[in-house]
Design an enzyme around this catalytic site. Structure first.
Site, PDB file in Angstrom:
ATOM      1  N   GLY A 239       0.761  -1.239   0.000  1.00  0.00           N
ATOM      2  CA  GLY A 239       0.000   0.000   0.000  1.00  0.00           C
ATOM      3  C   GLY A 239       0.789   1.284   0.000  1.00  0.00           C
ATOM      4  O   GLY A 239       0.206   2.364  -0.166  1.00  0.00           O
ATOM      5  N   GLU A 273       3.609  -7.116   0.846  1.00  0.00           N
ATOM      6  CA  GLU A 273       3.005  -7.318  -0.468  1.00  0.00           C
ATOM      7  C   GLU A 273       3.066  -6.047  -1.315  1.00  0.00           C
ATOM      8  O   GLU A 273       2.028  -5.542  -1.775  1.00  0.00           O
ATOM      9  CB  GLU A 273       1.548  -7.770  -0.311  1.00  0.00           C
ATOM     10  CG  GLU A 273       1.357  -9.030   0.518  1.00  0.00           C
ATOM     11  CD  GLU A 273      -0.099  -9.257   0.898  1.00  0.00           C
ATOM     12  OE1 GLU A 273      -0.965  -8.441   0.496  1.00  0.00           O
ATOM     13  OE2 GLU A 273      -0.372 -10.242   1.622  1.00  0.00           O
ATOM     14  N   GLY A 275       3.300  -3.743  -4.514  1.00  0.00           N
ATOM     15  CA  GLY A 275       3.023  -3.908  -5.935  1.00  0.00           C
ATOM     16  C   GLY A 275       3.335  -2.633  -6.680  1.00  0.00           C
ATOM     17  O   GLY A 275       4.336  -2.509  -7.376  1.00  0.00           O
ATOM     18  N   ARG A 312      -7.033   4.107 -15.055  1.00  0.00           N
ATOM     19  CA  ARG A 312      -6.934   4.767 -13.754  1.00  0.00           C
ATOM     20  C   ARG A 312      -7.542   6.173 -13.728  1.00  0.00           C
ATOM     21  O   ARG A 312      -8.260   6.515 -12.772  1.00  0.00           O
ATOM     22  CB  ARG A 312      -5.486   4.821 -13.270  1.00  0.00           C
ATOM     23  CG  ARG A 312      -4.888   3.480 -12.889  1.00  0.00           C
ATOM     24  CD  ARG A 312      -3.557   3.643 -12.169  1.00  0.00           C
ATOM     25  NE  ARG A 312      -3.748   4.225 -10.849  1.00  0.00           N
ATOM     26  CZ  ARG A 312      -3.525   5.496 -10.543  1.00  0.00           C
ATOM     27  NH1 ARG A 312      -3.086   6.355 -11.471  1.00  0.00           N
ATOM     28  NH2 ARG A 312      -3.742   5.940  -9.319  1.00  0.00           N
ATOM     29  N   TYR A 316     -10.408   6.072 -11.084  1.00  0.00           N
ATOM     30  CA  TYR A 316      -9.971   6.587  -9.789  1.00  0.00           C
ATOM     31  C   TYR A 316      -9.675   8.079  -9.791  1.00  0.00           C
ATOM     32  O   TYR A 316      -9.131   8.596  -8.804  1.00  0.00           O
ATOM     33  CB  TYR A 316      -8.679   5.882  -9.349  1.00  0.00           C
ATOM     34  CG  TYR A 316      -8.754   4.389  -9.244  1.00  0.00           C
ATOM     35  CD1 TYR A 316      -9.689   3.765  -8.430  1.00  0.00           C
ATOM     36  CD2 TYR A 316      -7.866   3.585  -9.943  1.00  0.00           C
ATOM     37  CE1 TYR A 316      -9.745   2.389  -8.327  1.00  0.00           C
ATOM     38  CE2 TYR A 316      -7.902   2.198  -9.840  1.00  0.00           C
ATOM     39  CZ  TYR A 316      -8.850   1.610  -9.032  1.00  0.00           C
ATOM     40  OH  TYR A 316      -8.898   0.243  -8.929  1.00  0.00           O
ATOM     41  N   CYS A 344     -15.560   6.155 -27.432  1.00  0.00           N
ATOM     42  CA  CYS A 344     -16.830   6.904 -27.419  1.00  0.00           C
ATOM     43  C   CYS A 344     -17.425   6.962 -26.020  1.00  0.00           C
ATOM     44  O   CYS A 344     -18.501   6.396 -25.748  1.00  0.00           O
ATOM     45  CB  CYS A 344     -17.808   6.287 -28.414  1.00  0.00           C
ATOM     46  SG  CYS A 344     -17.307   6.523 -30.128  1.00  0.00           S
ATOM     47  N   GLU A 345     -16.731   7.607 -25.124  1.00  0.00           N
ATOM     48  CA  GLU A 345     -17.169   7.845 -23.754  1.00  0.00           C
ATOM     49  C   GLU A 345     -16.616   9.190 -23.306  1.00  0.00           C
ATOM     50  O   GLU A 345     -15.435   9.489 -23.517  1.00  0.00           O
ATOM     51  CB  GLU A 345     -16.612   6.770 -22.803  1.00  0.00           C
ATOM     52  CG  GLU A 345     -17.055   5.357 -23.066  1.00  0.00           C
ATOM     53  CD  GLU A 345     -18.420   5.054 -22.460  1.00  0.00           C
ATOM     54  OE1 GLU A 345     -18.958   5.911 -21.736  1.00  0.00           O
ATOM     55  OE2 GLU A 345     -18.927   3.951 -22.734  1.00  0.00           O
ATOM     56  N   TYR A 373      -1.174  -1.285 -12.571  1.00  0.00           N
ATOM     57  CA  TYR A 373      -2.609  -1.143 -12.847  1.00  0.00           C
ATOM     58  C   TYR A 373      -2.867  -0.439 -14.177  1.00  0.00           C
ATOM     59  O   TYR A 373      -3.828   0.300 -14.321  1.00  0.00           O
ATOM     60  CB  TYR A 373      -3.318  -0.434 -11.686  1.00  0.00           C
ATOM     61  CG  TYR A 373      -3.048  -1.123 -10.372  1.00  0.00           C
ATOM     62  CD1 TYR A 373      -3.601  -2.366 -10.108  1.00  0.00           C
ATOM     63  CD2 TYR A 373      -2.202  -0.569  -9.422  1.00  0.00           C
ATOM     64  CE1 TYR A 373      -3.323  -3.034  -8.920  1.00  0.00           C
ATOM     65  CE2 TYR A 373      -1.917  -1.228  -8.229  1.00  0.00           C
ATOM     66  CZ  TYR A 373      -2.484  -2.456  -7.991  1.00  0.00           C
ATOM     67  OH  TYR A 373      -2.210  -3.124  -6.829  1.00  0.00           O
TER      68      TYR A 373
END
Length: 422
Positions: A239, A273, A275, A312, A316, A344-345, A373
């Site tokens: 994290g 952990e 990442g 992302r 987010y 198309c968004e 990610y």
């Protein structure tokens, strides 16, 4: 620190010109730096020199086999959350004895695969899960090494969608029920209680939430030992954040000091952990400008990369610094523009009102800190093929995931016979 730097006004990945990669591979593509991967893993690991620690790379951050193998050669373990990630970690050369299996929804066949492989630990997240794991292990005549992931109800002070340690989140067992749950689990056949697991969220830039959670875990370990459980493993999760927007997060050394102070002389193996911290700044996403469009109220820089390639920002509100591959000269005036993709968004927007050097169709740009990610969360929305991944080492580069053709993409579908008789 990373190894993407300008040389004579041109962006290089280690000793390779990013523009030269683009000529040979086409855009968009992801580019990873071996030197950065290695440095980040070593810096994190060295924060625990002298301690009994196992550093398990969180495969969900970047699951390319070449990336995992690069870390495996440095002694990394793996944190996996699916049978697919388990197979990737094993295929990349990570010993099963260095693999922990996390995740809230493990299926029986995934548990069986992990047991047969001989993994280091299951991080169990619920009472129903421990009962299923007991059934699977008993049927196989095996014993599952288990730590419960406990939810310490600590506010990680991060984005709501990547906060995992509050009572309202889906992860872990409730703090107030831990004593009962450990007691009942210890009576189940095929289960060997050995540890405690905690992970409070991702992209944390403050050590206080870690400190609070780790001290709570310390108290819990002592309590569980008094209740007769042989706790030999403590998984403190990952994290720790990276500097997406220029905010400087705590160093791995400072993080390590907090963890080691909290765990003190408990005599346990510590599991971590990381990442994003390992791979985030080790990767960039390179894209070409398709058009520069002047709207009624703002300018749009339209790229050939889209939200399906790097989600992302859309998911987010994630920030990624955007560099031009050719460095601007000192007297260039920056221009404000929205940086968008071709999907198309309306949500296919990487940045709004971002100040950039003037760009034109055909220019290349790089999204920094895209190694985590990015490719793993990509999709084929709008029938856009997944983009290539490239690994650089010194003056060499290799495509480590090729761009599929449209024909290959279409062949994944199957047309029923009743629709195929015209």
């Amino acid at each position: 620190m990373d190894h993407f730097n300008y040389r004579n006004g041109e962006l290089f990945a280690e000793d390779v010109s990013v523009a030269e990669i683009a000529k040979k591979v086409g855009t968009p593509f992801y580019c990873y730096s071996t030197a950065t991967l290695e440095r980040h893993f070593k810096v994190f690991s060295e924060a625990f020199d002298g301690a009994n620690a196992l550093v398990c790379f969180a495969v969900k951050a970047n699951s390319n086999l070449a990336v995992i193998r690069t870390l495996a050669r440095l002694g990394a373990g793996a944190d996996v959350v699916s049978e697919g990630e388990l197979k990737r970690a094993l295929a990349a050369g990570i010993p099963a004895s260095k693999i922990v299996f996390s995740g809230v929804g493990k299926r029986p066949w995934e548990m069986e695969a992990a047991l047969k492989a001989g993994i280091h630990q299951f991080n169990v997240e619920s009472e129903p899960e421990i009962r299923v794991l007991s059934d699977v292990a008993s049927r196989l005549g095996m014993e599952a090494p288990v730590a419960f992931r406990v939810n310490p109800d600590v506010d990680a002070k991060t984005h709501a969608k990547i906060s995992t340690g509050k009572a309202e989140n889906k992860f872990g067992v409730p703090w107030q029920d831990v004593s009962r749950i450990y007691g009942e689990a210890a009576k189940l056949p095929g289960i060997r209680i050995q540890g405690v697991d905690v992970h409070i969220g991702s992209q944390l830039t403050d050590l206080d939430p870690f400190n609070n959670a780790f001290h709570r875990v310390r108290e819990l370990v002592m309590q569980l030992r008094q209740e007769g459980h042989d706790i030999t493993q403590v998984d403190l999760g990952g994290g720790l954040g990276i500097p997406y927007d220029g905010t400087i997060p705590p160093s791995p050394l400072s993080y390590g000091a907090v963890a080691l102070e909290a765990m003190g002389n408990l005599g346990v193996q510590l599991i971590f952990e990381p990442g994003r911290l390992i791979v985030g700044n080790a990767g960039i996403l390179v894209s070409e400008v398709i058009y520069v469009k002047q709207g009624a109220e703002r300018k749009f820089v339209i790229l050939d990369a889209a939200m399906n390639d790097l989600i992302r920002p859309a998911m987010y509100d994630g920030y990624h610094h955007i560099d031009t591959i050719i460095a601007p000269t000192g007297d260039v005036e920056l221009e404000e523009a929205d940086v968008v993709g071709p999907v198309c968004e309306t949500g296919d927007t990487f940045a709004k009102g971002r100040k950039l050097p003037p760009v034109a169709a055909g220019d290349l740009v790089a999204f920094r800190s895209a190694g985590a990610y990015g490719a793993v969360m990509a999709s084929t929305y709008n029938t856009r093929p997944l983009v290539p991944e490239v690994l650089v080492k010194g003056d060499q580069f290799e495509v480590i995931r090729a761009r599929p053709s449209l024909d290959e993409l279409l062949q994944l579908d199957n047309v029923p016979a009743w629709l195929d008789n015209d």
